[in-house]
Scaffold this active site. Structure first.
Site, PDB file in Angstrom:
ATOM      1  N   ASN A 127       0.808  -1.296  -0.048  1.00 40.60           N
ATOM      2  CA  ASN A 127      -0.144   0.064  -0.101  1.00 40.60           C
ATOM      3  C   ASN A 127       0.843   1.189   0.081  1.00 40.60           C
ATOM      4  O   ASN A 127       2.182   0.997  -0.005  1.00 40.60           O
ATOM      5  CB  ASN A 127      -0.995  -0.133   1.227  1.00 40.60           C
ATOM      6  N   PRO A 155      -4.241 -11.259  10.628  1.00 43.99           N
ATOM      7  CA  PRO A 155      -4.563 -11.046  12.049  1.00 43.99           C
ATOM      8  C   PRO A 155      -4.604  -9.518  12.107  1.00 43.99           C
ATOM      9  O   PRO A 155      -3.840  -8.812  11.338  1.00 43.99           O
ATOM     10  CB  PRO A 155      -3.504 -11.652  12.818  1.00 43.99           C
ATOM     11  N   ASP A 156      -5.526  -8.993  13.121  1.00 42.70           N
ATOM     12  CA  ASP A 156      -5.744  -7.675  13.434  1.00 42.70           C
ATOM     13  C   ASP A 156      -4.707  -7.582  14.503  1.00 42.70           C
ATOM     14  O   ASP A 156      -5.003  -7.698  15.798  1.00 42.70           O
ATOM     15  CB  ASP A 156      -7.008  -7.103  13.639  1.00 42.70           C
TER      16      ASP A 156
HETATM   17  N1  CTP Z   1      -4.513  -2.601  11.975  1.00 39.57           N
HETATM   18  C1  CTP Z   1      -3.753  -3.599  12.733  1.00 39.57           C
HETATM   19  N2  CTP Z   1      -3.529  -4.790  11.954  1.00 39.57           N
HETATM   20  C2  CTP Z   1      -4.533  -5.172  10.690  1.00 39.57           C
HETATM   21  C3  CTP Z   1      -5.210  -4.012  10.334  1.00 39.57           C
HETATM   22  C4  CTP Z   1      -5.023  -2.872  11.043  1.00 39.57           C
HETATM   23  O1  CTP Z   1      -2.994  -3.552  13.525  1.00 39.57           O
HETATM   24  N3  CTP Z   1      -4.426  -6.161  10.378  1.00 39.57           N
HETATM   25  C5  CTP Z   1      -4.495  -1.359  12.737  1.00 39.57           C
HETATM   26  C6  CTP Z   1      -3.536  -0.349  12.198  1.00 39.57           C
HETATM   27  O2  CTP Z   1      -2.314  -0.133  12.665  1.00 39.57           O
HETATM   28  C7  CTP Z   1      -4.523   1.105  12.526  1.00 39.57           C
HETATM   29  C8  CTP Z   1      -5.789   0.531  12.789  1.00 39.57           C
HETATM   30  O3  CTP Z   1      -5.720  -0.843  12.935  1.00 39.57           O
HETATM   31  O4  CTP Z   1      -3.949   1.593  14.034  1.00 39.57           O
HETATM   32  C9  CTP Z   1      -6.864   0.624  11.784  1.00 39.57           C
HETATM   33  O5  CTP Z   1      -6.355   0.386  10.374  1.00 39.57           O
HETATM   34  P1  CTP Z   1      -7.401   0.549   9.165  1.00 39.57           P
HETATM   35  O6  CTP Z   1      -6.415   0.055   8.180  1.00 39.57           O
HETATM   36  O7  CTP Z   1      -7.775   2.113   9.178  1.00 39.57           O
HETATM   37  O8  CTP Z   1      -8.490  -0.178   9.539  1.00 39.57           O
HETATM   38  P2  CTP Z   1      -8.930  -1.564   9.285  1.00 39.57           P
HETATM   39  O9  CTP Z   1      -8.836  -2.542  10.039  1.00 39.57           O
HETATM   40  O10 CTP Z   1      -8.256  -1.988   7.727  1.00 39.57           O
HETATM   41  O11 CTP Z   1     -10.356  -1.281   8.755  1.00 39.57           O
HETATM   42  P3  CTP Z   1     -11.258  -0.954   7.498  1.00 39.57           P
HETATM   43  O12 CTP Z   1     -10.710  -2.020   6.608  1.00 39.57           O
HETATM   44  O13 CTP Z   1     -12.644  -1.496   7.977  1.00 39.57           O
HETATM   45  O14 CTP Z   1     -10.965   0.219   7.375  1.00 39.57           O
END
Ligand code: CTP
Length: 400
Positions: free
Chosen positions: A207, A302-303
């Site tokens: 990205n 994983p988030d």
């Molecule tokens: N983040 C993370 N791990 C992931 C995705 C996101 O730790 N797999 C963290 C990012 O570092 C940031 C926050 O979550 O602090 C939000 O990231 P963002 O990309 O805006 O959110 P998403 O979880 O991707 O949500 P969406 O796709 O609905 O925008």
């Protein structure tokens, strides 16, 4: 930070003009700057301008009876809290690495018992030369702190590494070295940059994150005295001096590095983590075999932020980011709840804003108390403001 005394050695490079700004910024922050100008340095900036900005006498000569009578070179090298060499030329670095002491600057660098921070500045070819890289390694092994150099266009017209770090970056490294800020004793984890998810050994999905905001935050936290573990994906900008840097590629590696960082007082999750990875990345380069177009299947990553928030070792303060392209506040507010973090730094990353990969940011800080709109400002300024808020919160003030 209470005012410290910094002995600033100004070497002979075009970047010496930036050292004038460095002096100004250090003094603005309450530090005293005692300047030492090498002979070559005085070809680029005059003793008068250095002295006027520092509000101090400029020391130039090893064998000056006047200087020695006032403050001998041994005393000069020890009266400071930190010795800074900016710009440090290839020649000065070589002298330091080999222990030469044939002028005032090199002599007091040998005589000092204080930490020394070096901000190199030279032509890219000189920087990349094996001799300079050898000297750099020696200096690191000797415990000398290195700040920069940055990548960019140089005065000579060439492009690459060698440009002296910007004055505020040097200020950050100086204050981190002095380690005396409101975050002293706090360990903070920062994730930064993009992640790269492999398709095959030569291709990946990425990205547009440059890592600039995460790096600036780490630098600002270091400047306030924090110990920083900096977990970074492949970023466009160099990692901050003074942090414990862990370089990763994928989201899975980033999670492992975050978990390995151990308990921290706060976590700032500025990384743009890929939400998906290719489910079965190929071990071999995918070939055009005439059997049609490849189809990629994805699996969810994983988030990292949510995992940390739900863990037994959740830091006292967790800050997430929300990069949105529409309904920024609504999405970010929901994200704060969903992920379980304390604060969310939300921004609009639509291409028209120029924020992703740009120098500025326009953020809204979302806490349990609501949304706080910050004016558009440089990423460094956003970082400094956020670092101060963290210091306030970790210092026991309400607001977490
Ligand atoms: N983040 C993370 N791990 C992931 C995705 C996101 O730790 N797999 C963290 C990012 O570092 C940031 C926050 O979550 O602090 C939000 O990231 P963002 O990309 O805006 O959110 P998403 O979880 O991707 O949500 P969406 O796709 O609905 O925008």
């Amino acid at each position: 930070m209470s005012g410290k005394t910094i002995l600033l050695v100004i070497g002979g490079g075009i970047a010496a003009f930036k050292s004038l700004d460095l002096i100004r910024r250090l003094r603005e922050r309450g530090h005293r700057v005692v300047p030492v100008l090498t002979k070559a340095g005085s070809e680029f900036v005059t003793p008068l301008s250095v002295s006027a900005l520092a509000g101090e006498k400029v020391f130039e000569d090893l064998f000056s009876l006047d200087d020695e009578a006032e403050m001998g070179h041994i005393e000069l090298s020890r009266a400071a809290d930190l010795v800074v060499v900016a710009p440090a030329t290839a020649d000065l670095m070589a002298k330091m690495a080999h222990g030469h002491a044939n002028d005032l600057a090199s002599t007091l660098l040998m005589a000092t018992d204080k930490r020394v921070l070096v901000a190199p500045s030279m032509n890219v070819r000189m920087w990349e030369h094996a001799a300079t890289q050898r000297n750099l390694k020696t200096l690191r092994e000797d415990g000398i702190l290195i700040c920069g150099p940055d990548e960019g266009t140089m005065a000579c017209g060439e492009f690459g590494y060698g440009r002296m770090a910007e004055p505020m970056e040097i200020v950050g490294a100086i204050e981190a070295a002095l380690n005396d800020g409101p975050l002293k004793g706090k360990h903070i984890l920062v994730t930064s940059g993009p992640t790269h998810e492999p398709i095959d050994p030569v291709r990946y999905i990425a990205n547009r994150s440059s890592g600039a905001q995460g790096t600036a935050i780490a630098r600002a936290l270091l400047a306030l005295g924090a110990r920083v573990t900096f977990v970074t994906g492949p970023a466009d900008v160099a990692p901050p001096t003074g942090a414990d840097v862990v370089a990763v590629h994928t989201a899975a590696e980033m999670l492992a590095a975050v978990e390995a960082a151990g308990p921290v007082d706060a976590g700032v999750f500025a990384a743009a983590v890929a939400d998906w990875r290719v489910a079965s990345a190929s071990d071999q380069k995918i070939k055009k075999d005439g059997k049609g177009l490849p189809v990629l299947e994805f699996a969810e990553n994983p988030d990292i932020l949510a995992t940390v928030c739900a863990s037994d070792t959740r830091p006292a303060l967790v800050v997430g980011f929300a990069a949105e392209t529409q309904d920024v506040i609504a999405h970010a507010t929901a994200k704060r709840k969903r992920k379980g973090c304390d604060w969310i730094v939300a921004n609009d990353v639509s291409p028209a804003t120029g924020i992703m990969g740009g120098a500025e940011n326009d953020v809204t800080l979302i806490t349990a108390d609501g949304a706080e709109d910050w004016p558009r400002m440089g990423k460094d300024a956003v970082a400094e403001k956020l670092a101060l808020r963290l210091a306030e919160a970790l210092g026991g003030a309400s607001g977490i």
